[in-house]
Design an enzyme around this catalytic site. Structure first.
Site, PDB file in Angstrom:
ATOM      1  N   LYS A 190       0.815  -1.211   0.000  1.00  0.00           N
ATOM      2  CA  LYS A 190       0.000   0.000   0.000  1.00  0.00           C
ATOM      3  C   LYS A 190       0.851   1.264   0.000  1.00  0.00           C
ATOM      4  O   LYS A 190       2.055   1.245   0.263  1.00  0.00           O
ATOM      5  CB  LYS A 190      -0.983  -0.022   1.167  1.00  0.00           C
ATOM      6  CG  LYS A 190      -2.149  -0.976   0.894  1.00  0.00           C
ATOM      7  CD  LYS A 190      -3.317  -0.767   1.817  1.00  0.00           C
ATOM      8  CE  LYS A 190      -4.539  -1.520   1.290  1.00  0.00           C
ATOM      9  NZ  LYS A 190      -5.696  -1.419   2.199  1.00  0.00           N
TER      10      LYS A 190
ATOM     11  N   ARG B 245      -4.078  -9.977   4.295  1.00  0.00           N
ATOM     12  CA  ARG B 245      -4.489  -9.905   2.881  1.00  0.00           C
ATOM     13  C   ARG B 245      -3.266  -9.471   2.080  1.00  0.00           C
ATOM     14  O   ARG B 245      -2.735  -8.377   2.291  1.00  0.00           O
ATOM     15  CB  ARG B 245      -5.636  -8.914   2.726  1.00  0.00           C
ATOM     16  CG  ARG B 245      -6.264  -8.860   1.329  1.00  0.00           C
ATOM     17  CD  ARG B 245      -7.485  -7.949   1.341  1.00  0.00           C
ATOM     18  NE  ARG B 245      -8.166  -7.931   0.061  1.00  0.00           N
ATOM     19  CZ  ARG B 245      -7.937  -7.051  -0.904  1.00  0.00           C
ATOM     20  NH1 ARG B 245      -7.002  -6.101  -0.721  1.00  0.00           N
ATOM     21  NH2 ARG B 245      -8.607  -7.094  -2.042  1.00  0.00           N
TER      22      ARG B 245
END
Length: 299
Positions: A234, A268
């Site tokens: 991210k 995840r």
């Protein structure tokens, strides 16, 4: 640390999700990401074609993933809106083919009740909702089907732009939101042992917010439900390390391991093999498992 390391006090830690059982007192689940979208922030459409999406899901399970998360609509506001029917056309064929190929847990990444219903009928075990069950009817769909839900924090939800998100205390506000949405889920008839929470790193949050959530993650895991973290590659990792997409694996692993120590139980991820190796090592150091290979250190 030893096997006596305090747990985050998880509600119903031993859970059967789909066809697999997890003991979240002593086990980390690896969720692989498969996006059937042309614009996902990391893979940029590499798994948009049906055969590529299915192949990516099967390979992830072969690489050690416990779980495959299949999405047809990205979270980003920088995309064209699509209707529920198009989202269904994207995710349902993938879910059906992956269900036929593996016993791994399958989740559908959606905030729409109609998509969730179609996905469950195709074989999905979990609804992964980055909108926090705010779409009318989605909680009822989950309750009736008896599936697991992932309740995620975001301010605006998928496809909605939030300019310069601000919080007086991001961790307290995220925790408050999650508690409120869990209460909503319970009132809608979703069983407590079917609820997972996710603080939503980088979802309407800047780098400082996501770092603070990671630093104080134990305040989220203390809510009591198994906590998922979606940190993989991210922007907060890229901005912290000044790394472009494709060069964030080490930062992802570091943030994931720290999150495990602070109570996260589901990761995840994009790079399944690296995640599995780092998680197995972390579990061993924590005393949750022994070495996979016999010891060769006989000195």
């Amino acid at each position: 640390m030893s096997g006596d390391m305090p747990s985050p006090g998880i509600i119903s830690p031993v859970r059967r999700i789909g066809r697999r059982e997890f003991d979240f007192e002593r086990q980390i689940a690896i969720m692989a990401i498969v996006n059937r979208t042309p614009n996902s922030f990391h893979d940029q459409g590499r798994t948009y074609e049906l055969d590529r999406a299915v192949a990516a899901a099967v390979k992830a399970v072969d690489d050690g993933a416990d779980w495959v998360d299949i999405g047809g609509f990205a979270f980003s506001a920088a995309q064209a809106q699509i209707g529920a029917e198009e989202e269904i056309e994207r995710v349902v064929p993938v879910i059906a083919e992956v269900r036929a190929a593996t016993d791994a847990v399958i989740s559908v990444d959606t905030h729409r009740a109609a998509v969730a219903q179609a996905a469950i009928e195709a074989g999905a075990d979990v609804i992964n909702d980055t909108n926090g069950l705010r779409e009318p009817g989605i909680a009822e769909v989950a309750a009736e089907a008896g599936v697991t839900v992932i309740v995620t924090h975001s301010l605006g939800g998928p496809g909605r732009r939030v300019f310069r998100p601000s919080y007086s205390d991001v961790v307290s506000e995220v925790a408050g939101f999650l508690r409120e949405r869990v209460s909503f889920a319970l009132k809608a008839g979703i069983a407590a042992d079917r609820i997972i929470i996710d603080p939503g790193h980088d979802l309407n949050k800047n780098t400082f917010h996501s770092l603070e959530l990671t630093r104080r993650l134990e305040e989220i895991t203390a809510i009591g439900y198994p906590t998922l973290v979606a940190l993989s590659n991210k922007d907060f990792i890229g901005e912290t390390l000044d790394r472009p997409q494709g060069e964030r694996t080490e930062g992802t692993i570091a943030a994931n391991v720290l999150s495990i120590v602070k109570g996260a139980r589901i990761l995840r991820v994009h790079d399944v093999a690296a995640a599995v190796a780092s998680v197995r090592m972390t579990e061993a150091v924590l005393g949750w498992r022994g070495p996979i290979a016999p010891s060769h250190n006989l000195a």
